[in-house]
Motif scaffolding. Sequence first.
Motif, PDB file in Angstrom:
ATOM      1  N   ALA A  34       0.836  -1.216   0.000  1.00 15.82           N
ATOM      2  CA  ALA A  34       0.000   0.000   0.000  1.00 15.82           C
ATOM      3  C   ALA A  34       0.860   1.251   0.000  1.00 15.82           C
ATOM      4  O   ALA A  34       1.925   1.277   0.629  1.00 15.82           O
ATOM      5  CB  ALA A  34      -0.919  -0.007   1.206  1.00 15.82           C
ATOM      6  N   VAL A  35       0.395   2.271  -0.717  1.00 21.16           N
ATOM      7  CA  VAL A  35       1.087   3.573  -0.702  1.00 21.16           C
ATOM      8  C   VAL A  35       0.207   4.660  -0.091  1.00 21.16           C
ATOM      9  O   VAL A  35       0.660   5.773   0.137  1.00 21.16           O
ATOM     10  CB  VAL A  35       1.511   4.025  -2.119  1.00 21.16           C
ATOM     11  CG1 VAL A  35       2.531   3.069  -2.723  1.00 21.16           C
ATOM     12  CG2 VAL A  35       0.312   4.189  -3.042  1.00 21.16           C
ATOM     13  N   ALA A  36      -1.064   4.335   0.135  1.00 19.64           N
ATOM     14  CA  ALA A  36      -1.963   5.358   0.688  1.00 19.64           C
ATOM     15  C   ALA A  36      -3.072   4.697   1.494  1.00 19.64           C
ATOM     16  O   ALA A  36      -3.450   3.545   1.225  1.00 19.64           O
ATOM     17  CB  ALA A  36      -2.570   6.187  -0.445  1.00 19.64           C
ATOM     18  N   PHE A  37      -3.556   5.446   2.477  1.00 17.84           N
ATOM     19  CA  PHE A  37      -4.692   4.993   3.286  1.00 17.84           C
ATOM     20  C   PHE A  37      -5.818   5.999   3.105  1.00 17.84           C
ATOM     21  O   PHE A  37      -5.629   7.192   3.336  1.00 17.84           O
ATOM     22  CB  PHE A  37      -4.284   4.905   4.763  1.00 17.84           C
ATOM     23  CG  PHE A  37      -5.399   4.461   5.666  1.00 17.84           C
ATOM     24  CD1 PHE A  37      -6.019   3.229   5.476  1.00 17.84           C
ATOM     25  CD2 PHE A  37      -5.825   5.274   6.710  1.00 17.84           C
ATOM     26  CE1 PHE A  37      -7.061   2.813   6.305  1.00 17.84           C
ATOM     27  CE2 PHE A  37      -6.858   4.870   7.560  1.00 17.84           C
ATOM     28  CZ  PHE A  37      -7.470   3.642   7.353  1.00 17.84           C
ATOM     29  N   TYR A  71      -6.733   0.635   2.360  1.00 16.52           N
ATOM     30  CA  TYR A  71      -5.363   0.859   1.894  1.00 16.52           C
ATOM     31  C   TYR A  71      -5.348   0.614   0.395  1.00 16.52           C
ATOM     32  O   TYR A  71      -6.064  -0.266  -0.094  1.00 16.52           O
ATOM     33  CB  TYR A  71      -4.404  -0.131   2.560  1.00 16.52           C
ATOM     34  CG  TYR A  71      -4.102   0.197   3.997  1.00 16.52           C
ATOM     35  CD1 TYR A  71      -3.148   1.152   4.324  1.00 16.52           C
ATOM     36  CD2 TYR A  71      -4.771  -0.462   5.041  1.00 16.52           C
ATOM     37  CE1 TYR A  71      -2.865   1.456   5.653  1.00 16.52           C
ATOM     38  CE2 TYR A  71      -4.495  -0.164   6.366  1.00 16.52           C
ATOM     39  CZ  TYR A  71      -3.547   0.798   6.664  1.00 16.52           C
ATOM     40  OH  TYR A  71      -3.270   1.115   7.971  1.00 16.52           O
TER      41      TYR A  71
END
Lengths: 70, 332
Positions: B11-14, B21
Motif C-alpha cells: 500500500a502507498v496510501a490509506f 489501503y
Amino acid sequence: MGRIVARLLPDGREVEVEAEKPLKVSELLKRVGMTSESAVVIRDGSPLLETDYVSPGEKVDIVRVLSGGG
Amino acid sequence: MAKCSVCGGPAVAFIRYQKRYLCRDHYIQFVEDKVRRAIKRYKMAGKGDRILVALSGGKDSTTLLGALSAVRDDIGFELVAVHIDLGIFDYSVKSREAARRLAQSLDVPLIEVPLKEVIGATIPELAKKSRRPACSVCGMIKRYVTNAAAVELEADAVALGHNADDLAVYNLKSFLTQDLEAISKLGPRTDSVEEAAVGRIRPLYLVYEKESFLYSFLRGLPFLHEECPFVDNRQMEVRLKEVVNQLEEERPGTKLQMVTKLALRIKDYPKPRGEIRRCRVCGLISSSEVCSFCRTTERALGKAMGPAVREYIRRKGVELGLIPRVKNTATG
C-alpha cells in the motif's frame, strides 16, 4: 538521542526532529506542526503511510500539499 | 507493511474515510474513478464534447489533465489545454515548462498565451500600472483569457482544477462573510452564455487536495510544486484549509460531505444580481458596458486588449488545426 532530518517542501527549509526511537509518520508531522491531511512524507521517492515509522538518522521530505490563496 | 485492500500489493496510501489501503495502481484508479463519477453525476461532459483545460503547471491542473486524459476515451470527449504565461519571473518559466511537458506526454494540444507578447505586459507590470494587488489582477486575467480561448475554440466547457478542499473552503469563507451569491458559483458546473461565456466544470469536485498531489506524484506527471511569489499565506483561505483539515482528521469524510451537500443545495443560493451583458469592445461576457479586462488594460496600457487576446488565440487555434472545429462524435 538521535535526529530525523526533514526537508520541508515546497520552501526547501530543513528541520531536525529529535527522537529517541522511531517515530510514526503521524507523530513526525505533529512535531513539525502539520497534519496527515495537509502533508505527505516521502522517503527515497516513495510516500509513507501515517502508520509507517521514520527512524533517527533517516532523512525524509515533508511536502505540504495545501496551496495558498485562491 | 500494510497491503492494498483490493489486490494485496504494497500500500502507498490509506483512504481514511473509506478505511481502505491502496497500492499505486489502485490509488490512481481510485482518483480517476472519482473524476469519472463527478463528470457523470453532475453531467459535466458527454460524447463529442470539446473540453478546454486551464493548465497552470501546478499539481491540481496537472492531476486534472492527467485524470481527464485517462477517462476521455470512456466518455468520448476531446481535450485541449490552455496555458497562460503570466510573466511572474522564474516561477512562470518553470510553470510553462511543466505545462509543455505534460501536454506533450499526454498528447493534448496546448495553446500558450504569453501575456507579455500578447498584451505587452506581465502580471507584475500590470498590477503596478493599474495599482491593484497582483492576485486580483491575475485572477481577472486568467478568467478572461481562459474564457476567450474557450469561446474561440468553440469549447463546450472549461475544466478548472478546483479540488474538494478549495470548494469546501470557498464555501465556508463565503458563508462567514455572508456572500451568498458567491456560493451559487461553487457548484460542479456553471452554464454557458452563447458566444460570450463558456460554462465551467470542476472534475476534481470530489478529489481531496492531498489526493490530487499524490495522483500526479504517483503517476510521475511533471508539475511545479512551488508557491507563487505573490501568495500571501495569511489569507483567510489558507487558515480555513488548516481548520477544515483538522475537522477532517477528527471526522474523516467531512470535506466530501461538505462538497456533496453543497452540490445538492447550490440552486437554493441567490444568483448574483445585475444583467449579463456583452463587452462593447471585445464582445465577451461583462457585468457593465466594458468588461473588466478591457477596462483594466485600457487604463493601464492605453489600449483595451480584449480583441488582441481573441485574435491571438484564434491564430494559434488555426495553426494547431483546432479552428474551424470539426465535430466528431467518435472522438477520443
